[in-house]
Design an enzyme around this catalytic site. Structure first.
Site, PDB file in Angstrom:
ATOM      1  N   HIS A 204       4.599  -3.904   6.182  1.00  0.00           N
ATOM      2  CA  HIS A 204       3.224  -3.416   6.355  1.00  0.00           C
ATOM      3  C   HIS A 204       2.398  -4.255   7.319  1.00  0.00           C
ATOM      4  O   HIS A 204       1.232  -3.965   7.539  1.00  0.00           O
ATOM      5  CB  HIS A 204       2.503  -3.329   4.999  1.00  0.00           C
ATOM      6  CG  HIS A 204       2.166  -4.681   4.415  1.00  0.00           C
ATOM      7  ND1 HIS A 204       3.059  -5.416   3.674  1.00  0.00           N
ATOM      8  CD2 HIS A 204       1.027  -5.426   4.475  1.00  0.00           C
ATOM      9  CE1 HIS A 204       2.483  -6.552   3.290  1.00  0.00           C
ATOM     10  NE2 HIS A 204       1.255  -6.584   3.771  1.00  0.00           N
TER      11      HIS A 204
HETATM   12  C1  UD1 Z   1      -4.161  -5.616   3.411  1.00  0.00           C
HETATM   13  C2  UD1 Z   1      -4.396  -7.074   3.777  1.00  0.00           C
HETATM   14  C3  UD1 Z   1      -3.047  -7.776   3.938  1.00  0.00           C
HETATM   15  C4  UD1 Z   1      -2.205  -7.607   2.696  1.00  0.00           C
HETATM   16  C5  UD1 Z   1      -2.081  -6.136   2.329  1.00  0.00           C
HETATM   17  C6  UD1 Z   1      -1.409  -6.017   0.999  1.00  0.00           C
HETATM   18  C7  UD1 Z   1      -6.373  -7.604   5.154  1.00  0.00           C
HETATM   19  C8  UD1 Z   1      -6.812  -7.957   6.506  1.00  0.00           C
HETATM   20  N1  UD1 Z   1      -5.098  -7.189   5.066  1.00  0.00           N
HETATM   21  O1  UD1 Z   1      -3.489  -5.012   4.497  1.00  0.00           O
HETATM   22  O2  UD1 Z   1      -3.274  -9.159   4.129  1.00  0.00           O
HETATM   23  O3  UD1 Z   1      -0.927  -8.142   2.937  1.00  0.00           O
HETATM   24  O4  UD1 Z   1      -3.392  -5.558   2.223  1.00  0.00           O
HETATM   25  O5  UD1 Z   1      -0.832  -4.765   0.799  1.00  0.00           O
HETATM   26  O6  UD1 Z   1      -7.116  -7.691   4.229  1.00  0.00           O
HETATM   27  N2  UD1 Z   1      -4.844   2.553   2.785  1.00  0.00           N
HETATM   28  C9  UD1 Z   1      -4.749   3.716   2.081  1.00  0.00           C
HETATM   29  N3  UD1 Z   1      -4.713   3.622   0.721  1.00  0.00           N
HETATM   30  C10 UD1 Z   1      -4.786   2.440   0.062  1.00  0.00           C
HETATM   31  C11 UD1 Z   1      -4.861   1.265   0.818  1.00  0.00           C
HETATM   32  C12 UD1 Z   1      -4.898   1.332   2.188  1.00  0.00           C
HETATM   33  O7  UD1 Z   1      -4.687   4.822   2.632  1.00  0.00           O
HETATM   34  O8  UD1 Z   1      -4.778   2.415  -1.173  1.00  0.00           O
HETATM   35  C13 UD1 Z   1      -4.931   2.629   4.262  1.00  0.00           C
HETATM   36  C14 UD1 Z   1      -6.318   2.195   4.728  1.00  0.00           C
HETATM   37  O9  UD1 Z   1      -7.222   3.224   4.708  1.00  0.00           O
HETATM   38  C15 UD1 Z   1      -6.034   1.687   6.102  1.00  0.00           C
HETATM   39  C16 UD1 Z   1      -4.626   1.128   5.992  1.00  0.00           C
HETATM   40  O10 UD1 Z   1      -4.038   1.704   4.840  1.00  0.00           O
HETATM   41  O11 UD1 Z   1      -6.021   2.731   7.034  1.00  0.00           O
HETATM   42  C17 UD1 Z   1      -4.623  -0.383   5.878  1.00  0.00           C
HETATM   43  O12 UD1 Z   1      -5.368  -0.837   4.754  1.00  0.00           O
HETATM   44  P1  UD1 Z   1      -6.135  -2.267   4.785  1.00  0.00           P
HETATM   45  O13 UD1 Z   1      -6.598  -2.617   3.430  1.00  0.00           O
HETATM   46  O14 UD1 Z   1      -7.142  -2.272   5.870  1.00  0.00           O
HETATM   47  O15 UD1 Z   1      -5.012  -3.254   5.257  1.00  0.00           O
HETATM   48  P2  UD1 Z   1      -3.528  -3.448   4.727  1.00  0.00           P
HETATM   49  O16 UD1 Z   1      -2.583  -3.180   5.834  1.00  0.00           O
HETATM   50  O17 UD1 Z   1      -3.363  -2.714   3.447  1.00  0.00           O
HETATM   51  N1  UDP Z   2       4.588  -4.732  -4.806  1.00  0.00           N
HETATM   52  C1  UDP Z   2       4.608  -3.664  -5.688  1.00  0.00           C
HETATM   53  N2  UDP Z   2       5.048  -2.432  -5.226  1.00  0.00           N
HETATM   54  C2  UDP Z   2       5.468  -2.239  -3.963  1.00  0.00           C
HETATM   55  C3  UDP Z   2       5.453  -3.339  -3.059  1.00  0.00           C
HETATM   56  C4  UDP Z   2       4.994  -4.567  -3.510  1.00  0.00           C
HETATM   57  O1  UDP Z   2       4.251  -3.813  -6.860  1.00  0.00           O
HETATM   58  O2  UDP Z   2       5.856  -1.119  -3.617  1.00  0.00           O
HETATM   59  C5  UDP Z   2       4.090  -6.044  -5.267  1.00  0.00           C
HETATM   60  C6  UDP Z   2       5.029  -7.199  -5.078  1.00  0.00           C
HETATM   61  O3  UDP Z   2       5.838  -7.402  -6.216  1.00  0.00           O
HETATM   62  C7  UDP Z   2       4.089  -8.362  -4.848  1.00  0.00           C
HETATM   63  C8  UDP Z   2       2.907  -7.736  -4.174  1.00  0.00           C
HETATM   64  O4  UDP Z   2       2.971  -6.351  -4.460  1.00  0.00           O
HETATM   65  O5  UDP Z   2       3.685  -8.908  -6.101  1.00  0.00           O
HETATM   66  C9  UDP Z   2       2.955  -7.985  -2.689  1.00  0.00           C
HETATM   67  O6  UDP Z   2       2.014  -7.212  -2.047  1.00  0.00           O
HETATM   68  P1  UDP Z   2       2.050  -6.883  -0.501  1.00  0.00           P
HETATM   69  O7  UDP Z   2       3.422  -7.047   0.030  1.00  0.00           O
HETATM   70  O8  UDP Z   2       1.375  -5.579  -0.352  1.00  0.00           O
HETATM   71  O9  UDP Z   2       1.034  -7.965   0.087  1.00  0.00           O
HETATM   72  P2  UDP Z   2       1.188  -9.445   0.652  1.00  0.00           P
HETATM   73  O10 UDP Z   2       1.795 -10.279  -0.405  1.00  0.00           O
HETATM   74  O11 UDP Z   2       2.008  -9.347   1.902  1.00  0.00           O
HETATM   75  O12 UDP Z   2      -0.204  -9.826   0.974  1.00  0.00           O
END
Ligand code: UD1
Ligand code: UDP
Length: 360
Positions: free
Chosen positions: A207
Protein backbone atom coordinates in the site's frame (compact mmCIF):
# COMPACT_ATOMS: atom_id res chain seq x y z
CA UNK A 1 -9.43 11.95 38.22
CA UNK A 2 -7.27 12.60 35.16
CA UNK A 3 -8.68 12.71 31.64
CA UNK A 4 -6.77 11.17 28.73
CA UNK A 5 -7.75 11.17 25.05
CA UNK A 6 -6.19 8.51 22.81
CA UNK A 7 -6.24 9.22 19.09
CA UNK A 8 -6.78 6.63 16.35
CA UNK A 9 -7.23 7.18 12.63
CA UNK A 10 -5.88 4.39 10.47
CA UNK A 11 -5.88 0.56 10.60
CA UNK A 12 -2.58 0.05 12.47
CA UNK A 13 -3.63 2.63 15.10
CA UNK A 14 -6.58 0.52 16.24
CA UNK A 15 -4.26 -2.42 16.84
CA UNK A 16 -1.88 -0.24 18.85
CA UNK A 17 -4.55 1.42 21.01
CA UNK A 18 -6.43 -1.74 21.99
CA UNK A 19 -3.84 -2.88 24.60
CA UNK A 20 -3.78 0.61 26.15
CA UNK A 21 -7.57 0.66 26.32
CA UNK A 22 -7.57 -2.66 28.18
CA UNK A 23 -4.86 -1.47 30.56
CA UNK A 24 -6.60 1.82 31.36
CA UNK A 25 -9.73 -0.17 32.25
CA UNK A 26 -7.75 -1.42 35.26
CA UNK A 27 -7.17 2.18 36.39
CA UNK A 28 -10.72 3.51 36.07
CA UNK A 29 -10.55 5.08 39.53
CA UNK A 30 -7.56 7.18 38.48
CA UNK A 31 -8.06 7.84 34.76
CA UNK A 32 -10.97 8.62 32.48
CA UNK A 33 -9.77 7.25 29.14
CA UNK A 34 -11.52 8.50 26.00
CA UNK A 35 -10.95 7.49 22.37
CA UNK A 36 -11.10 9.87 19.41
CA UNK A 37 -11.34 8.28 15.93
CA UNK A 38 -10.47 10.80 13.23
CA UNK A 39 -12.09 8.70 10.50
CA UNK A 40 -8.95 8.74 8.33
CA UNK A 41 -9.80 5.09 7.59
CA UNK A 42 -13.52 4.53 7.35
CA UNK A 43 -14.44 1.41 5.32
CA UNK A 44 -16.03 -1.33 7.43
CA UNK A 45 -13.07 -3.60 6.65
CA UNK A 46 -10.50 -0.93 7.49
CA UNK A 47 -12.15 0.34 10.67
CA UNK A 48 -15.38 -1.13 12.17
CA UNK A 49 -14.18 -4.72 12.03
CA UNK A 50 -11.15 -3.80 14.15
CA UNK A 51 -13.26 -2.13 16.85
CA UNK A 52 -15.36 -5.29 16.97
CA UNK A 53 -12.53 -7.83 16.96
CA UNK A 54 -10.20 -5.88 19.25
CA UNK A 55 -13.13 -5.30 21.63
CA UNK A 56 -12.72 -1.55 21.50
CA UNK A 57 -15.71 0.57 22.56
CA UNK A 58 -17.54 2.88 20.17
CA UNK A 59 -15.20 5.90 20.02
CA UNK A 60 -16.17 8.78 22.30
CA UNK A 61 -15.48 11.17 19.40
CA UNK A 62 -15.66 10.48 15.67
CA UNK A 63 -14.38 13.19 13.34
CA UNK A 64 -15.38 11.57 10.02
CA UNK A 65 -12.47 13.10 8.08
CA UNK A 66 -11.95 10.50 5.31
CA UNK A 67 -9.45 10.79 2.46
CA UNK A 68 -7.94 13.84 0.77
CA UNK A 69 -4.57 15.41 0.13
CA UNK A 70 -2.17 15.36 3.05
CA UNK A 71 -2.77 19.03 3.73
CA UNK A 72 -6.52 18.66 3.47
CA UNK A 73 -6.60 15.60 5.72
CA UNK A 74 -4.24 17.10 8.31
CA UNK A 75 -6.01 20.46 8.35
CA UNK A 76 -9.48 18.94 8.64
CA UNK A 77 -8.39 16.73 11.54
CA UNK A 78 -6.81 19.72 13.29
CA UNK A 79 -9.92 21.88 12.98
CA UNK A 80 -12.22 19.17 14.32
CA UNK A 81 -9.91 17.87 17.02
CA UNK A 82 -9.24 21.37 18.36
CA UNK A 83 -12.93 21.79 19.21
CA UNK A 84 -12.89 18.56 21.20
CA UNK A 85 -9.72 19.41 23.08
CA UNK A 86 -10.98 22.87 23.99
CA UNK A 87 -14.23 21.40 25.31
CA UNK A 88 -12.79 18.36 27.10
CA UNK A 89 -9.57 19.89 28.46
CA UNK A 90 -7.74 16.55 28.75
CA UNK A 91 -4.64 16.17 30.93
CA UNK A 92 -2.84 14.11 28.28
CA UNK A 93 -3.25 13.16 24.63
CA UNK A 94 -1.90 9.82 23.44
CA UNK A 95 -0.97 9.36 19.78
CA UNK A 96 0.44 6.22 18.16
CA UNK A 97 2.50 5.45 15.07
CA UNK A 98 3.13 7.79 12.17
CA UNK A 99 -0.03 8.49 10.20
CA UNK A 100 -1.47 11.91 9.39
CA UNK A 101 -3.88 11.66 12.33
CA UNK A 102 -0.86 11.24 14.66
CA UNK A 103 0.78 14.49 13.63
CA UNK A 104 -2.44 16.50 13.22
CA UNK A 105 -3.63 15.74 16.75
CA UNK A 106 -0.16 16.25 18.24
CA UNK A 107 -0.02 19.74 16.73
CA UNK A 108 -3.43 20.59 18.16
CA UNK A 109 -2.40 19.31 21.60
CA UNK A 110 0.83 21.30 21.64
CA UNK A 111 -0.85 24.52 20.49
CA UNK A 112 -3.23 24.15 23.43
CA UNK A 113 -0.41 23.26 25.85
CA UNK A 114 -1.70 19.75 26.50
CA UNK A 115 1.06 17.14 27.09
CA UNK A 116 1.50 14.50 24.39
CA UNK A 117 2.51 10.86 24.74
CA UNK A 118 3.82 9.29 21.52
CA UNK A 119 3.72 5.52 21.38
CA UNK A 120 6.16 3.98 18.87
CA UNK A 121 8.45 6.96 19.07
CA UNK A 122 11.96 7.23 17.59
CA UNK A 123 11.55 5.04 14.49
CA UNK A 124 13.33 6.55 11.48
CA UNK A 125 13.62 5.44 7.86
CA UNK A 126 15.83 8.47 7.08
CA UNK A 127 13.71 8.94 3.95
CA UNK A 128 12.00 12.30 4.05
CA UNK A 129 10.06 11.50 0.87
CA UNK A 130 7.86 9.28 3.07
CA UNK A 131 5.00 11.23 4.64
CA UNK A 132 5.30 8.95 7.70
CA UNK A 133 8.91 10.06 8.32
CA UNK A 134 7.80 13.70 8.53
CA UNK A 135 4.93 12.72 10.83
CA UNK A 136 7.33 10.78 13.08
CA UNK A 137 10.00 13.47 13.33
CA UNK A 138 7.59 16.33 13.98
CA UNK A 139 5.53 14.39 16.52
CA UNK A 140 8.66 13.38 18.43
CA UNK A 141 9.97 16.96 18.53
CA UNK A 142 6.88 18.16 20.38
CA UNK A 143 5.98 15.05 22.42
CA UNK A 144 6.44 15.00 26.20
CA UNK A 145 6.51 11.22 26.73
CA UNK A 146 8.32 9.27 24.02
CA UNK A 147 7.60 5.55 24.27
CA UNK A 148 10.13 3.61 22.23
CA UNK A 149 9.53 0.16 20.72
CA UNK A 150 13.03 -0.92 19.67
CA UNK A 151 16.64 0.00 20.48
CA UNK A 152 17.22 1.98 17.26
CA UNK A 153 14.59 4.45 18.49
CA UNK A 154 16.66 5.30 21.57
CA UNK A 155 19.69 6.08 19.45
CA UNK A 156 17.69 8.15 16.94
CA UNK A 157 16.07 10.30 19.63
CA UNK A 158 19.39 10.82 21.38
CA UNK A 159 20.97 11.90 18.07
CA UNK A 160 18.14 14.38 17.58
CA UNK A 161 18.84 15.93 20.96
CA UNK A 162 15.62 14.90 22.71
CA UNK A 163 15.94 15.17 26.50
CA UNK A 164 16.68 11.76 28.05
CA UNK A 165 14.07 12.09 30.80
CA UNK A 166 11.29 12.18 28.21
CA UNK A 167 12.31 8.86 26.61
CA UNK A 168 11.06 5.46 27.84
CA UNK A 169 12.05 2.14 26.27
CA UNK A 170 8.86 0.12 26.76
CA UNK A 171 8.80 -2.37 23.86
CA UNK A 172 6.39 -2.95 21.02
CA UNK A 173 2.71 -2.35 21.64
CA UNK A 174 1.64 -3.99 18.37
CA UNK A 175 3.07 -7.23 19.74
CA UNK A 176 0.79 -6.84 22.80
CA UNK A 177 -2.20 -7.21 20.49
CA UNK A 178 -0.60 -10.09 18.66
CA UNK A 179 0.12 -11.97 21.90
CA UNK A 180 -3.36 -11.24 23.26
CA UNK A 181 -5.29 -12.36 20.18
CA UNK A 182 -3.07 -15.12 18.79
CA UNK A 183 -5.05 -17.96 20.36
CA UNK A 184 -8.20 -16.74 18.57
CA UNK A 185 -6.63 -17.66 15.24
CA UNK A 186 -7.58 -21.26 16.07
CA UNK A 187 -11.19 -20.24 15.44
CA UNK A 188 -10.59 -18.59 12.07
CA UNK A 189 -11.83 -20.39 8.94
CA UNK A 190 -9.91 -18.23 6.51
CA UNK A 191 -7.57 -21.00 5.26
CA UNK A 192 -10.54 -23.25 4.49
CA UNK A 193 -12.49 -20.42 2.88
CA UNK A 194 -9.58 -19.61 0.58
CA UNK A 195 -8.79 -23.31 0.02
CA UNK A 196 -5.20 -22.94 1.03
CA UNK A 197 -2.99 -25.07 3.26
CA UNK A 198 -0.63 -24.08 6.06
CA UNK A 199 2.91 -23.22 4.79
CA UNK A 200 1.78 -23.54 1.20
CA UNK A 201 1.09 -19.94 0.17
CA UNK A 202 2.69 -16.52 0.00
CA UNK A 203 0.89 -13.69 1.80
CA UNK A 204 1.27 -10.31 0.14
CA UNK A 205 0.37 -6.73 1.16
CA UNK A 206 1.23 -3.52 -0.68
CA UNK A 207 0.00 0.00 0.00
CA UNK A 208 2.99 2.38 -0.02
CA UNK A 209 2.50 5.22 -2.54
CA UNK A 210 6.03 4.44 -3.88
CA UNK A 211 4.86 0.94 -4.87
CA UNK A 212 1.23 1.37 -5.88
CA UNK A 213 0.65 4.94 -7.06
CA UNK A 214 2.47 4.91 -10.40
CA UNK A 215 1.24 2.99 -13.41
CA UNK A 216 4.75 1.86 -14.36
CA UNK A 217 5.69 0.31 -11.02
CA UNK A 218 2.25 -1.13 -10.28
CA UNK A 219 2.32 -2.84 -13.70
CA UNK A 220 5.66 -4.44 -12.77
CA UNK A 221 4.31 -5.49 -9.40
CA UNK A 222 1.20 -7.11 -10.88
CA UNK A 223 3.37 -8.97 -13.40
CA UNK A 224 5.74 -10.13 -10.65
CA UNK A 225 2.87 -11.42 -8.48
CA UNK A 226 1.21 -13.16 -11.42
CA UNK A 227 4.54 -14.87 -12.18
CA UNK A 228 5.38 -15.98 -8.67
CA UNK A 229 1.81 -17.25 -8.20
CA UNK A 230 2.56 -19.87 -10.86
CA UNK A 231 5.00 -21.44 -8.37
CA UNK A 232 3.11 -20.90 -5.12
CA UNK A 233 -0.37 -19.57 -4.45
CA UNK A 234 -0.43 -15.89 -3.54
CA UNK A 235 -3.00 -14.40 -1.12
CA UNK A 236 -3.35 -10.64 -1.42
CA UNK A 237 -5.73 -8.72 0.88
CA UNK A 238 -5.91 -5.51 -1.10
CA UNK A 239 -5.65 -2.13 0.65
CA UNK A 240 -8.13 0.52 -0.63
CA UNK A 241 -5.32 2.69 -2.02
CA UNK A 242 -4.03 -0.24 -4.07
CA UNK A 243 -7.53 -1.29 -5.14
CA UNK A 244 -8.32 2.22 -6.39
CA UNK A 245 -5.11 2.31 -8.43
CA UNK A 246 -5.58 -1.19 -9.87
CA UNK A 247 -8.98 -0.04 -11.12
CA UNK A 248 -7.71 3.32 -12.36
CA UNK A 249 -4.93 1.69 -14.42
CA UNK A 250 -7.12 -1.24 -15.54
CA UNK A 251 -4.91 -3.97 -14.00
CA UNK A 252 -6.02 -7.38 -12.79
CA UNK A 253 -4.46 -10.57 -11.42
CA UNK A 254 -4.52 -14.03 -12.90
CA UNK A 255 -6.34 -16.89 -11.17
CA UNK A 256 -3.43 -18.04 -9.01
CA UNK A 257 -3.44 -14.74 -7.12
CA UNK A 258 -6.21 -14.90 -4.54
CA UNK A 259 -7.04 -11.23 -4.16
CA UNK A 260 -9.43 -10.51 -1.31
CA UNK A 261 -10.84 -7.54 0.59
CA UNK A 262 -8.69 -6.23 3.48
CA UNK A 263 -8.81 -8.98 6.10
CA UNK A 264 -10.06 -8.57 9.66
CA UNK A 265 -7.38 -8.77 12.35
CA UNK A 266 -7.97 -12.38 13.43
CA UNK A 267 -8.13 -13.68 9.86
CA UNK A 268 -5.05 -11.67 8.97
CA UNK A 269 -3.08 -13.03 11.94
CA UNK A 270 -4.14 -16.52 10.85
CA UNK A 271 -2.89 -15.87 7.34
CA UNK A 272 0.37 -14.42 8.70
CA UNK A 273 1.06 -17.19 11.16
CA UNK A 274 0.58 -19.95 8.57
CA UNK A 275 2.28 -18.34 5.57
CA UNK A 276 5.40 -19.84 4.02
CA UNK A 277 6.53 -16.36 3.10
CA UNK A 278 5.22 -12.81 3.45
CA UNK A 279 6.05 -10.16 0.85
CA UNK A 280 5.09 -6.69 2.01
CA UNK A 281 5.75 -2.97 2.22
CA UNK A 282 3.87 -2.58 5.51
CA UNK A 283 5.54 -1.29 8.65
CA UNK A 284 3.68 -3.35 11.23
CA UNK A 285 3.79 -6.58 9.27
CA UNK A 286 7.61 -6.54 9.38
CA UNK A 287 7.30 -6.63 13.17
CA UNK A 288 4.58 -9.26 13.35
CA UNK A 289 6.48 -11.68 11.08
CA UNK A 290 9.59 -11.19 13.23
CA UNK A 291 7.63 -12.07 16.37
CA UNK A 292 6.06 -15.11 14.68
CA UNK A 293 9.35 -16.23 13.10
CA UNK A 294 7.74 -16.12 9.64
CA UNK A 295 9.91 -15.38 6.58
CA UNK A 296 9.38 -11.80 5.40
CA UNK A 297 10.62 -9.91 2.34
CA UNK A 298 10.20 -6.16 2.55
CA UNK A 299 9.87 -4.42 -0.79
CA UNK A 300 11.21 -1.04 0.26
CA UNK A 301 14.58 0.71 0.05
CA UNK A 302 14.64 1.42 3.78
CA UNK A 303 12.97 0.43 7.01
CA UNK A 304 12.29 2.41 10.15
CA UNK A 305 12.22 -0.96 11.95
CA UNK A 306 15.85 -2.16 11.58
CA UNK A 307 15.59 -4.66 14.46
CA UNK A 308 13.33 -6.82 12.27
CA UNK A 309 16.26 -7.19 9.85
CA UNK A 310 19.11 -7.26 12.39
CA UNK A 311 17.40 -9.64 14.82
CA UNK A 312 14.29 -10.96 13.10
CA UNK A 313 13.30 -12.90 9.98
CA UNK A 314 12.80 -9.81 7.81
CA UNK A 315 14.93 -9.19 4.69
CA UNK A 316 15.04 -5.68 3.30
CA UNK A 317 15.43 -6.33 -0.41
CA UNK A 318 14.61 -2.97 -2.04
CA UNK A 319 12.15 -2.22 -4.81
CA UNK A 320 13.94 -3.97 -7.68
CA UNK A 321 11.51 -6.82 -8.33
CA UNK A 322 14.20 -8.99 -9.96
CA UNK A 323 16.01 -8.99 -6.63
CA UNK A 324 12.74 -9.68 -4.81
CA UNK A 325 12.18 -12.68 -7.07
CA UNK A 326 15.66 -14.05 -6.31
CA UNK A 327 15.09 -13.66 -2.55
CA UNK A 328 11.64 -15.25 -2.78
CA UNK A 329 13.00 -18.21 -4.77
CA UNK A 330 15.63 -18.82 -2.08
CA UNK A 331 12.91 -19.09 0.54
CA UNK A 332 10.68 -21.22 -1.70
CA UNK A 333 13.63 -23.58 -2.08
CA UNK A 334 13.85 -23.94 1.71
CA UNK A 335 16.66 -21.49 2.58
CA UNK A 336 15.13 -19.70 5.56
CA UNK A 337 16.50 -16.75 7.52
CA UNK A 338 16.83 -17.53 11.23
CA UNK A 339 15.46 -14.93 13.59
CA UNK A 340 14.92 -13.94 17.21
CA UNK A 341 12.50 -11.65 19.01
CA UNK A 342 13.75 -8.14 19.91
CA UNK A 343 13.95 -7.04 23.52
CA UNK A 344 10.67 -6.22 25.32
CA UNK A 345 8.44 -7.49 22.53
CA UNK A 346 6.69 -9.51 25.18
CA UNK A 347 3.02 -8.50 25.24
CA UNK A 348 3.51 -6.27 28.31
CA UNK A 349 4.23 -2.91 26.70
CA UNK A 350 0.85 -1.30 27.45
CA UNK A 351 1.25 -2.20 31.13
CA UNK A 352 4.64 -0.46 31.22
CA UNK A 353 3.25 2.63 29.47
CA UNK A 354 0.22 2.96 31.73
CA UNK A 355 2.39 2.50 34.85
CA UNK A 356 4.64 5.33 33.72
CA UNK A 357 1.69 7.60 32.89
CA UNK A 358 -0.13 6.87 36.16
CA UNK A 359 3.01 7.37 38.28
CA UNK A 360 3.90 10.74 36.74
C1 UD1 B 1 -2.26 5.50 5.72
C2 UD1 B 1 -0.99 6.06 6.36
C3 UD1 B 1 0.13 5.03 6.23
C4 UD1 B 1 -0.29 3.71 6.83
C5 UD1 B 1 -1.60 3.24 6.22
C6 UD1 B 1 -2.08 2.03 6.96
C7 UD1 B 1 -0.62 8.49 6.21
C8 UD1 B 1 0.14 9.54 5.52
N1 UD1 B 1 -0.54 7.27 5.65
O1 UD1 B 1 -1.99 5.31 4.35
O2 UD1 B 1 1.26 5.50 6.95
O3 UD1 B 1 0.72 2.76 6.57
O4 UD1 B 1 -2.58 4.27 6.36
O5 UD1 B 1 -2.98 1.27 6.22
O6 UD1 B 1 -1.26 8.75 7.19
N2 UD1 B 1 -9.38 4.75 1.70
C9 UD1 B 1 -10.62 4.19 1.53
N3 UD1 B 1 -11.17 3.57 2.61
C10 UD1 B 1 -10.55 3.49 3.81
C11 UD1 B 1 -9.28 4.05 3.94
C12 UD1 B 1 -8.70 4.69 2.87
O7 UD1 B 1 -11.23 4.24 0.46
O8 UD1 B 1 -11.11 2.93 4.76
C13 UD1 B 1 -8.78 5.48 0.56
C14 UD1 B 1 -8.71 6.97 0.87
O9 UD1 B 1 -9.87 7.62 0.56
C15 UD1 B 1 -7.55 7.40 0.03
C16 UD1 B 1 -6.65 6.18 0.01
O10 UD1 B 1 -7.44 5.07 0.38
O11 UD1 B 1 -7.95 7.67 -1.28
C17 UD1 B 1 -5.48 6.32 0.97
O12 UD1 B 1 -5.91 6.54 2.31
P1 UD1 B 1 -5.02 7.42 3.34
O13 UD1 B 1 -5.54 7.26 4.71
O14 UD1 B 1 -4.87 8.80 2.82
O15 UD1 B 1 -3.60 6.77 3.21
P2 UD1 B 1 -3.16 5.24 3.28
O16 UD1 B 1 -2.52 4.87 2.00
O17 UD1 B 1 -4.29 4.43 3.78
N1 UDP C 1 -3.70 -6.04 8.83
C1 UDP C 1 -4.97 -6.60 8.88
N2 UDP C 1 -5.58 -6.94 7.69
C2 UDP C 1 -5.00 -6.77 6.49
C3 UDP C 1 -3.69 -6.21 6.44
C4 UDP C 1 -3.08 -5.84 7.63
O1 UDP C 1 -5.52 -6.79 9.96
O2 UDP C 1 -5.60 -7.10 5.46
C5 UDP C 1 -3.03 -5.64 10.09
C6 UDP C 1 -1.68 -6.23 10.33
O3 UDP C 1 -1.76 -7.43 11.07
C7 UDP C 1 -0.97 -5.14 11.11
C8 UDP C 1 -1.58 -3.88 10.59
O4 UDP C 1 -2.81 -4.25 9.99
O5 UDP C 1 -1.26 -5.28 12.49
C9 UDP C 1 -0.66 -3.22 9.59
O6 UDP C 1 -1.32 -2.20 8.94
P1 UDP C 1 -0.85 -1.58 7.56
O7 UDP C 1 0.03 -2.54 6.84
O8 UDP C 1 -2.07 -1.09 6.90
O9 UDP C 1 -0.06 -0.28 8.04
P2 UDP C 1 1.45 0.03 8.42
O10 UDP C 1 1.85 -0.87 9.52
O11 UDP C 1 2.26 -0.15 7.17
O12 UDP C 1 1.41 1.46 8.81
Amino acid sequence: MKKIISVVGARPNFIKIAPLYREFQKHKDQVQHLICHTGQHFDKKMSDIFFKELKLPIPDFYLGIGGGSHTEQTAKIMLSFEKIVIKEKPDLIIVVGDVNSTLACSLVAKKLSIPIAHVESGLRSFDREMPEEINRILTDVIADYLFVSEKSGLENLQNEGIAKEKIFFVGNIMIDSLVHFLSQTEESNILKELRIEKSDYILVTFHRPRNVDTKVYLAKLVKFLNNIAEKKKVVFPIHPRTKKNMKKFGFSFNDNVISIEPAGYIDFLTLLKNALLVITDSGGIQEETTYLGVQCITVRDNTERPSTVEIGTNQLIGTDLNKVEIAANEILSGKFKEGNIPELWDGKTAGRIVDIICNE
